[in-house]
Design an enzyme around this catalytic site. Structure first.
Site, PDB file in Angstrom:
ATOM      1  N   GLY A  41      -8.021   0.104  22.554  1.00  0.00           N
ATOM      2  CA  GLY A  41      -8.066  -1.261  23.143  1.00  0.00           C
ATOM      3  C   GLY A  41      -7.683  -2.361  22.046  1.00  0.00           C
ATOM      4  O   GLY A  41      -7.109  -1.958  20.941  1.00  0.00           O
ATOM      5  N   GLY A  42      -8.410  -3.488  22.049  1.00  0.00           N
ATOM      6  CA  GLY A  42      -8.457  -4.418  20.762  1.00  0.00           C
ATOM      7  C   GLY A  42      -8.828  -3.964  19.777  1.00  0.00           C
ATOM      8  O   GLY A  42      -8.295  -4.311  18.503  1.00  0.00           O
ATOM      9  N   THR A  44      20.154   7.727  -1.254  1.00  0.00           N
ATOM     10  CA  THR A  44      20.307   6.463  -0.378  1.00  0.00           C
ATOM     11  C   THR A  44      20.924   5.522  -1.223  1.00  0.00           C
ATOM     12  O   THR A  44      20.312   4.984  -2.200  1.00  0.00           O
ATOM     13  CB  THR A  44      19.222   6.027   0.698  1.00  0.00           C
ATOM     14  OG1 THR A  44      18.667   7.325   1.319  1.00  0.00           O
ATOM     15  CG2 THR A  44      19.745   4.914   1.497  1.00  0.00           C
ATOM     16  N   GLU A  45      22.005   4.831  -0.677  1.00  0.00           N
ATOM     17  CA  GLU A  45      22.509   3.451  -1.348  1.00  0.00           C
ATOM     18  C   GLU A  45      22.402   2.452  -0.335  1.00  0.00           C
ATOM     19  O   GLU A  45      22.490   2.533   0.970  1.00  0.00           O
ATOM     20  CB  GLU A  45      23.856   3.922  -1.972  1.00  0.00           C
ATOM     21  CG  GLU A  45      23.824   4.727  -2.821  1.00  0.00           C
ATOM     22  CD  GLU A  45      25.021   5.037  -3.580  1.00  0.00           C
ATOM     23  OE1 GLU A  45      26.289   4.653  -3.100  1.00  0.00           O
ATOM     24  OE2 GLU A  45      25.353   6.070  -4.635  1.00  0.00           O
ATOM     25  N   ALA A  82      25.345   3.525   1.910  1.00  0.00           N
ATOM     26  CA  ALA A  82      25.276   4.710   2.483  1.00  0.00           C
ATOM     27  C   ALA A  82      23.987   5.431   2.608  1.00  0.00           C
ATOM     28  O   ALA A  82      23.438   5.583   1.763  1.00  0.00           O
ATOM     29  CB  ALA A  82      26.146   5.624   1.623  1.00  0.00           C
ATOM     30  N   GLU A 101      12.151  18.981   2.607  1.00  0.00           N
ATOM     31  CA  GLU A 101      11.875  17.486   2.831  1.00  0.00           C
ATOM     32  C   GLU A 101      11.432  17.423   4.320  1.00  0.00           C
ATOM     33  O   GLU A 101      10.216  16.620   4.733  1.00  0.00           O
ATOM     34  CB  GLU A 101      12.737  16.516   2.481  1.00  0.00           C
ATOM     35  CG  GLU A 101      12.380  15.039   2.896  1.00  0.00           C
ATOM     36  CD  GLU A 101      13.552  14.018   2.274  1.00  0.00           C
ATOM     37  OE1 GLU A 101      14.748  14.561   1.764  1.00  0.00           O
ATOM     38  OE2 GLU A 101      13.383  12.909   2.338  1.00  0.00           O
ATOM     39  N   THR A 117      17.940  10.769  10.027  1.00  0.00           N
ATOM     40  CA  THR A 117      17.109  10.095  11.492  1.00  0.00           C
ATOM     41  C   THR A 117      17.529  10.808  12.724  1.00  0.00           C
ATOM     42  O   THR A 117      17.963  12.187  12.571  1.00  0.00           O
ATOM     43  CB  THR A 117      18.196   8.918  11.856  1.00  0.00           C
ATOM     44  OG1 THR A 117      19.502   9.392  12.203  1.00  0.00           O
ATOM     45  CG2 THR A 117      18.259   7.921  10.586  1.00  0.00           C
ATOM     46  N   ILE A 142      14.188   3.946  -2.216  1.00  0.00           N
ATOM     47  CA  ILE A 142      13.777   5.251  -3.165  1.00  0.00           C
ATOM     48  C   ILE A 142      12.295   4.971  -3.295  1.00  0.00           C
ATOM     49  O   ILE A 142      11.589   4.207  -3.762  1.00  0.00           O
ATOM     50  CB  ILE A 142      14.399   5.015  -4.327  1.00  0.00           C
ATOM     51  CG1 ILE A 142      16.023   4.948  -4.308  1.00  0.00           C
ATOM     52  CG2 ILE A 142      14.111   6.112  -5.202  1.00  0.00           C
ATOM     53  CD1 ILE A 142      16.476   5.862  -3.420  1.00  0.00           C
ATOM     54  N   THR A 143      11.646   5.983  -2.634  1.00  0.00           N
ATOM     55  CA  THR A 143      10.222   6.219  -2.811  1.00  0.00           C
ATOM     56  C   THR A 143       9.677   6.517  -4.150  1.00  0.00           C
ATOM     57  O   THR A 143      10.383   7.475  -4.654  1.00  0.00           O
ATOM     58  CB  THR A 143       9.706   7.164  -1.762  1.00  0.00           C
ATOM     59  OG1 THR A 143      10.203   6.987  -0.466  1.00  0.00           O
ATOM     60  CG2 THR A 143       8.123   7.350  -1.616  1.00  0.00           C
TER      61      THR A 143
HETATM   62  C1  LIG Z   1      10.259   3.885   3.496  1.00  0.00           C
HETATM   63  C2  LIG Z   1      11.774   4.545   3.332  1.00  0.00           C
HETATM   64  C3  LIG Z   1      11.302   5.361   2.114  1.00  0.00           C
HETATM   65  C4  LIG Z   1      12.671   6.210   1.809  1.00  0.00           C
HETATM   66  N1  LIG Z   1      12.671   6.937   0.784  1.00  0.00           N
HETATM   67  C5  LIG Z   1      13.718   7.441   0.447  1.00  0.00           C
HETATM   68  C6  LIG Z   1      13.997   8.125  -0.816  1.00  0.00           C
HETATM   69  O1  LIG Z   1      13.073   8.555  -1.604  1.00  0.00           O
HETATM   70  N2  LIG Z   1      15.257   8.683  -1.396  1.00  0.00           N
HETATM   71  C7  LIG Z   1      16.392   8.572  -0.644  1.00  0.00           C
HETATM   72  O2  LIG Z   1      17.442   8.904  -1.373  1.00  0.00           O
HETATM   73  N3  LIG Z   1      16.417   7.796   0.555  1.00  0.00           N
HETATM   74  C8  LIG Z   1      15.017   7.361   0.887  1.00  0.00           C
HETATM   75  N4  LIG Z   1      15.085   6.669   2.021  1.00  0.00           N
HETATM   76  C9  LIG Z   1      16.275   6.408   3.060  1.00  0.00           C
HETATM   77  C10 LIG Z   1      16.485   7.318   4.494  1.00  0.00           C
HETATM   78  O3  LIG Z   1      16.670   8.469   4.129  1.00  0.00           O
HETATM   79  C11 LIG Z   1      17.584   6.467   5.055  1.00  0.00           C
HETATM   80  O4  LIG Z   1      17.283   5.230   5.554  1.00  0.00           O
HETATM   81  C12 LIG Z   1      18.099   7.170   6.189  1.00  0.00           C
HETATM   82  O5  LIG Z   1      18.593   8.446   5.859  1.00  0.00           O
HETATM   83  C13 LIG Z   1      18.820   6.483   7.158  1.00  0.00           C
HETATM   84  O6  LIG Z   1      19.857   5.802   6.476  1.00  0.00           O
HETATM   85  P1  LIG Z   1      20.380   4.406   6.780  1.00  0.00           P
HETATM   86  O7  LIG Z   1      18.985   3.880   6.531  1.00  0.00           O
HETATM   87  O8  LIG Z   1      21.468   3.920   5.738  1.00  0.00           O
HETATM   88  O9  LIG Z   1      20.662   4.171   8.154  1.00  0.00           O
HETATM   89  P2  LIG Z   1      22.423   4.342   8.625  1.00  0.00           P
HETATM   90  O10 LIG Z   1      22.760   5.754   8.116  1.00  0.00           O
HETATM   91  O11 LIG Z   1      23.004   3.038   8.479  1.00  0.00           O
HETATM   92  O12 LIG Z   1      22.310   4.354  10.327  1.00  0.00           O
HETATM   93  C14 LIG Z   1      21.706   3.258  11.024  1.00  0.00           C
HETATM   94  C15 LIG Z   1      21.729   3.847  12.530  1.00  0.00           C
HETATM   95  O13 LIG Z   1      23.023   4.391  12.868  1.00  0.00           O
HETATM   96  C16 LIG Z   1      22.581   5.887  13.302  1.00  0.00           C
HETATM   97  N5  LIG Z   1      23.683   6.602  13.007  1.00  0.00           N
HETATM   98  C17 LIG Z   1      24.295   6.849  11.807  1.00  0.00           C
HETATM   99  N6  LIG Z   1      25.370   7.926  11.734  1.00  0.00           N
HETATM  100  C18 LIG Z   1      25.464   8.414  13.137  1.00  0.00           C
HETATM  101  C19 LIG Z   1      25.939   9.206  13.946  1.00  0.00           C
HETATM  102  N7  LIG Z   1      26.811  10.113  13.314  1.00  0.00           N
HETATM  103  N8  LIG Z   1      25.913   9.348  15.186  1.00  0.00           N
HETATM  104  C20 LIG Z   1      24.845   8.882  15.879  1.00  0.00           C
HETATM  105  N9  LIG Z   1      24.027   7.725  15.342  1.00  0.00           N
HETATM  106  C21 LIG Z   1      24.394   7.800  13.748  1.00  0.00           C
HETATM  107  C22 LIG Z   1      21.358   6.065  12.655  1.00  0.00           C
HETATM  108  O14 LIG Z   1      20.692   7.253  13.247  1.00  0.00           O
HETATM  109  C23 LIG Z   1      20.574   4.869  12.600  1.00  0.00           C
HETATM  110  O15 LIG Z   1      20.077   4.888  13.834  1.00  0.00           O
HETATM  111  C24 LIG Z   1      14.021   5.979   2.780  1.00  0.00           C
HETATM  112  C25 LIG Z   1      13.907   5.118   3.572  1.00  0.00           C
HETATM  113  C26 LIG Z   1      12.802   4.331   4.011  1.00  0.00           C
HETATM  114  C27 LIG Z   1      12.770   3.398   5.106  1.00  0.00           C
END
Ligand SMILES: Cc1cc2nc3c(=O)[nH]c(=O)nc-3n(C[C@H](O)[C@H](O)[C@H](O)COP(=O)(O)OP(=O)(O)OC[C@H]3O[C@@H](n4cnc5c(N)ncnc54)[C@H](O)[C@@H]3O)c2cc1C
Length: 392
Positions: A352-353, A139-140, A143, A255, A378, A170-171
């Site tokens: 509850g609380g 993840t970037e 992206a 995963e 997601t 990145i975890t």
């Molecule tokens: C705590 C945590 C740990 C993580 N650990 C890692 C890790 O170790 N390594 C790593 O590489 N990544 C990691 N991630 C990243 C994670 O995999 C991404 O956050 C996830 O894939 C979603 O990408 P995004 O956050 O950029 O959301 P986006 O891709 O920007 O999406 C935003 C929203 O749009 C929706 N959306 C996007 N495309 C579509 C579509 N085609 N149709 C309908 N809806 C769409 C999504 O479902 C979401 O609701 C981690 C994330 C978190 C929060």
């Protein structure tokens, strides 16, 4: 109405057998004794001690599915599944599970599956021994779901690649010794232009830019990484150049299963805790669990959790047998993550609380569960995959 008393004893559920159940007891004992009592402290400190990797390695838990030749236990993914479920069930911390599982379930498998013998010796062997910690960087900032659009570049220059770009969320990103990192190795990038390189934290130009603050998973570190002209030796290329998409897809299946199995363990814990509380807590002269509204609520929670468990175990069986299971794994991920979040919220309501207070670990379960429908692909992406497997 006649009350049917259930002893609670269950036959072993496929795909697990006796051997797995013995492991389950061992893991549960270890997690209850050496992890659960420290979770509050580690959550407050925003990390668990690095030493925990060593301790888990000493007991063989980091290498359950890897061959003995690399220091593993020579088991299968089923042994790993037992570990993942019991870590969630007996530990009660999404953060600890995330930190350990990111290392064993998403960072090391690509090295085992795609790495050369020399690469396995460099990263898999010390990884299984808990001496080097790994992370997976896909993840970037620009992206996430659209994995193919990553912008981090790796340009070949002589015997090295020069890497520029950034990774986020990145975890283990802060503490990782090595990062299995997706990079663009053609101008266009995309499905046919992504490669994986193993970056090491001491490489000049590799920077941990931030330790991110987040809603849940407090005891895991989530890092943002920046790369400025990082010179990565060509021998750190994992698998084929431009063949990275295959690696991403191969990794996602396990995963997503790990996340599903973790949710199964978390739901078991929540239901056990909630039943005990509902029998103990009194209101209007009765234990609250004797009110029909609450009894029915818990019955529904148990029904949903059992359905999610059955679906997940079946997807795990298919994966273990080496069959096509992309649809079943995606269904499990979609079903378990939303169900776990709903059950955590319902547990909190029944507490509850007290549920809102830190003491019972229920509010943590709600916060931790919220990541499920986002991380590892997601809910919306799971629906896209399921739909596509159905020809839509
Ligand atoms: C705590 C945590 C740990 C993580 N650990 C890692 C890790 O170790 N390594 C790593 O590489 N990544 C990691 N991630 C990243 C994670 O995999 C991404 O956050 C996830 O894939 C979603 O990408 P995004 O956050 O950029 O959301 P986006 O891709 O920007 O999406 C935003 C929203 O749009 C929706 N959306 C996007 N495309 C579509 C579509 N085609 N149709 C309908 N809806 C769409 C999504 O479902 C979401 O609701 C981690 C994330 C978190 C929060």
């Amino acid at each position: 109405m006649t009350v049917v008393k259930d002893s609670g004893a269950r036959a072993i559920m496929p795909p697990f057998g006796d051997e797995h159940e013995q492991l389950r007891e061992t893991v549960a004992r270890f997690v209850a004794a050496e992890i659960a009592p420290h979770v509050d402290e580690w959550e407050a400190a925003r990390e668990f001690p690095r030493e925990l990797y060593r301790r888990c390695a000493e007991l063989g838990f980091l290498g359950l599915k890897f061959p003995e030749a690399y220091g593993g236990q020579g088991g299968t993914h089923l042994h790993d599944a037992v570990w993942v479920e019991e870590l969630a069930h007996s530990g009660g911390s999404g953060g600890v599970a995330a930190g350990l599982n990111a290392h064993t379930s998403i960072a090391m498998p690509p090295i085992f599956n795609f790495g050369s013998e020399e690469q396995k010796q460099r990263w898999l062997v010390p990884g299984i021994a808990g001496e080097k910690i790994g992370a997976l960087g896909i993840t970037e900032p620009g992206a996430g779901s659209d994995v193919a659009s990553i912008a981090t570049t790796a340009k070949r220059q002589g015997d090295a690649y020069i890497v520029n770009g950034a990774k986020t969320f990145i975890t283990n990103g802060v503490r990782a010794d090595f990062l299995v990192c997706a990079c663009k190795t053609t101008e266009e990038g995309g499905h046919g232009g992504i490669s994986f390189l193993v970056l090491e934290r001491e490489m000049p130009g590799y920077e941990v830019a931030a330790k991110l603050e987040k809603m849940g998973w407090h005891s895991s570190d989530t890092g943002e990484l920046a790369f400025t002209d990082v010179e990565v030796p060509a021998e750190n290329l994992l698998g084929e150049e431009n063949g990275g998409f295959k690696l991403i897809m191969a990794n996602f299946a396990w995963e997503r299963l790990v996340m599903s199995i973790g949710a199964v363990g978390a739901m078991r814990r929540l239901i056990e805790t909630t039943v005990a509380y509902a029998l103990d807590r009194e209101a209007f002269g009765h234990p609250i669990g004797k009110f029909q509204a609450i009894r029915h609520q818990i019955a529904e929670m148990a029904t949903e959790a059992e359905a999610a468990r059955a679906q997940t175990y079946d997807a795990l069986r298919l994966f273990h047998e080496g069959r096509d299971c992309i649809k079943e794994v995606s269904i499990s991920k979609l079903l378990t993550q939303r169900t776990a979040l709903r059950i955590a919220d319902q547990s909190l309501q029944i507490h509850g609380g007290y549920g809102y207070m830190r003491e019972y670990g229920i509010e943590r379960a709600v916060r931790d569960a919220r990541l499920g429908p986002i991380g590892g692909g997601t809910d919306e992406i799971m629906k896209e995959i399921i739909g596509k497997t159905m020809g839509l």
